[in-house]
Design a protein around this motif. Structure first.
Motif, PDB file in Angstrom:
ATOM      1  N   ILE A  49       8.558  10.724  11.953  1.00 22.26           N
ATOM      2  CA  ILE A  49       9.575   9.815  11.408  1.00 22.26           C
ATOM      3  C   ILE A  49       9.894  10.143   9.954  1.00 22.26           C
ATOM      4  CG2 ILE A  49      10.088   7.409  10.794  1.00 22.26           C
ATOM      5  CD1 ILE A  49      10.112   7.731  13.766  1.00 22.26           C
ATOM      6  N   PHE A  50       8.891  10.186   9.109  1.00 24.76           N
ATOM      7  CA  PHE A  50       9.121  10.232   7.666  1.00 24.76           C
ATOM      8  C   PHE A  50       9.474  11.616   7.131  1.00 24.76           C
ATOM      9  CE2 PHE A  50       6.407   6.446   8.202  1.00 24.76           C
ATOM     10  CZ  PHE A  50       7.328   5.508   7.752  1.00 24.76           C
ATOM     11  N   GLN A  51       8.925  12.672   7.714  1.00 23.99           N
ATOM     12  CA  GLN A  51       9.195  14.048   7.293  1.00 23.99           C
ATOM     13  C   GLN A  51       9.085  14.211   5.775  1.00 23.99           C
ATOM     14  OE1 GLN A  51      12.963  14.760   9.166  1.00 23.99           O
ATOM     15  NE2 GLN A  51      12.032  14.950  11.175  1.00 23.99           N
ATOM     16  N   GLY A  52       8.062  13.634   5.223  1.00 21.71           N
ATOM     17  CA  GLY A  52       7.797  13.694   3.789  1.00 21.71           C
ATOM     18  C   GLY A  52       7.107  12.419   3.352  1.00 21.71           C
ATOM     19  N   ILE A  53       6.576  12.455   2.153  1.00 18.74           N
ATOM     20  CA  ILE A  53       5.836  11.298   1.647  1.00 18.74           C
ATOM     21  C   ILE A  53       6.761  10.087   1.534  1.00 18.74           C
ATOM     22  CG2 ILE A  53       6.144  11.623  -0.848  1.00 18.74           C
ATOM     23  CD1 ILE A  53       2.758  10.976   0.760  1.00 18.74           C
ATOM     24  N   ALA A  54       6.252   8.945   1.934  1.00 19.48           N
ATOM     25  CA  ALA A  54       6.997   7.694   1.856  1.00 19.48           C
ATOM     26  C   ALA A  54       6.065   6.622   1.310  1.00 19.48           C
ATOM     27  CB  ALA A  54       7.495   7.279   3.241  1.00 19.48           C
ATOM     28  N   ALA A  55       6.602   5.770   0.466  1.00 18.38           N
ATOM     29  CA  ALA A  55       5.808   4.648  -0.036  1.00 18.38           C
ATOM     30  C   ALA A  55       5.521   3.683   1.100  1.00 18.38           C
ATOM     31  CB  ALA A  55       6.572   3.923  -1.147  1.00 18.38           C
ATOM     32  N   SER A  56       4.377   3.059   1.040  1.00 20.85           N
ATOM     33  CA  SER A  56       4.082   1.980   1.975  1.00 20.85           C
ATOM     34  C   SER A  56       5.166   0.913   1.861  1.00 20.85           C
ATOM     35  CB  SER A  56       2.724   1.365   1.626  1.00 20.85           C
ATOM     36  OG  SER A  56       2.537   0.153   2.308  1.00 20.85           O
ATOM     37  N   GLY A  57       5.553   0.356   2.984  1.00 22.52           N
ATOM     38  CA  GLY A  57       6.512  -0.754   2.944  1.00 22.52           C
ATOM     39  C   GLY A  57       5.981  -1.920   2.136  1.00 22.52           C
ATOM     40  N   TRP A  58       4.659  -2.092   2.169  1.00 22.76           N
ATOM     41  CA  TRP A  58       4.041  -3.177   1.402  1.00 22.76           C
ATOM     42  C   TRP A  58       4.135  -2.901  -0.097  1.00 22.76           C
ATOM     43  CZ3 TRP A  58       4.234  -7.065   4.241  1.00 22.76           C
ATOM     44  CH2 TRP A  58       4.002  -6.978   5.598  1.00 22.76           C
ATOM     45  N   HIS A  59       4.120  -1.637  -0.473  1.00 21.69           N
ATOM     46  CA  HIS A  59       4.302  -1.269  -1.876  1.00 21.69           C
ATOM     47  C   HIS A  59       5.733  -1.589  -2.304  1.00 21.69           C
ATOM     48  CE1 HIS A  59       3.865   2.163  -5.093  1.00 21.69           C
ATOM     49  NE2 HIS A  59       4.066   0.980  -5.629  1.00 21.69           N
ATOM     50  N   THR A  60       6.693  -1.208  -1.464  1.00 23.14           N
ATOM     51  CA  THR A  60       8.090  -1.555  -1.747  1.00 23.14           C
ATOM     52  C   THR A  60       8.232  -3.068  -1.850  1.00 23.14           C
ATOM     53  OG1 THR A  60       8.845   0.432  -0.599  1.00 23.14           O
ATOM     54  CG2 THR A  60      10.473  -1.320  -0.933  1.00 23.14           C
ATOM     55  N   GLY A  61       7.547  -3.798  -0.970  1.00 28.40           N
ATOM     56  CA  GLY A  61       7.582  -5.264  -1.023  1.00 28.40           C
ATOM     57  C   GLY A  61       6.974  -5.808  -2.299  1.00 28.40           C
ATOM     58  N   ALA A  62       5.884  -5.210  -2.751  1.00 27.90           N
ATOM     59  CA  ALA A  62       5.232  -5.671  -3.985  1.00 27.90           C
ATOM     60  C   ALA A  62       6.135  -5.436  -5.198  1.00 27.90           C
ATOM     61  CB  ALA A  62       3.890  -4.961  -4.166  1.00 27.90           C
TER      62      ALA A  62
END
Length: 151
Positions: A49-62
């Motif tokens: 899915i991501f095909q590269g590093i992605a921030a945790s959704g919880w990090h985006t939420g924080a």
């Protein structure tokens, strides 16, 4: 500080930008969401899915929470009663997140006349206007004269 009398349906609030760094993404993920697509840039390249590093959704939420508190300072705090959220796109290193908040509903309490439930929709967007997080949140907002009853 905003009180119930200060807001109405259709009001919009916008935050400043916040840049997500690779170091911060890795640090958050190692502590709270240790999955390879959040913690290992090399292995993340092959993720289906991501095909590269992605921030945790919880990090985006924080980060979104931090930006909410700055652009929508409600008297007595953002006291949540309910929230739903989606992550339509991953947050990537270097993304500059900003938050747009729209008030969509105000429901006065039937039993406590000094407050209401305020519903707002938040979109966290990056520098390209890609939506990274969408949430619908309900919070308790107090009337201005409620301060006297809380002393």
């Amino acid at each position: 500080m905003f009180y119930l009398e200060d807001i109405k349906i259709g009001d919009h609030f916008q935050s400043r930008e916040y840049e997500m760094t690779l170091e911060e993404i890795l640090q958050f993920a190692k502590m709270y969401d240790p999955q390879v697509f959040h913690t290992d840039p090399e292995k993340a390249k092959d993720h289906i899915i991501f095909q590269g590093i992605a921030a945790s959704g919880w990090h985006t939420g924080a980060v979104t929470m931090r930006l909410w508190t700055e652009c929508f300072p409600v008297a007595h705090g953002l006291i949540g009663t309910e929230s739903s959220l989606r992550w339509p796109r991953p947050t990537r290193p270097g993304d500059k997140i900003r938050v747009d908040v729209e008030i969509v509903s105000i429901t006065p309490s039937k039993t406590k006349f000094d407050r209401a439930i305020v519903t707002y929709v938040t979109q966290a967007k990056n520098q390209f206007d890609d939506v990274l997080l969408i949430s619908t949140t309900k919070i308790v907002v107090f009337k201005r004269d409620s301060d006297q009853s809380m002393d």
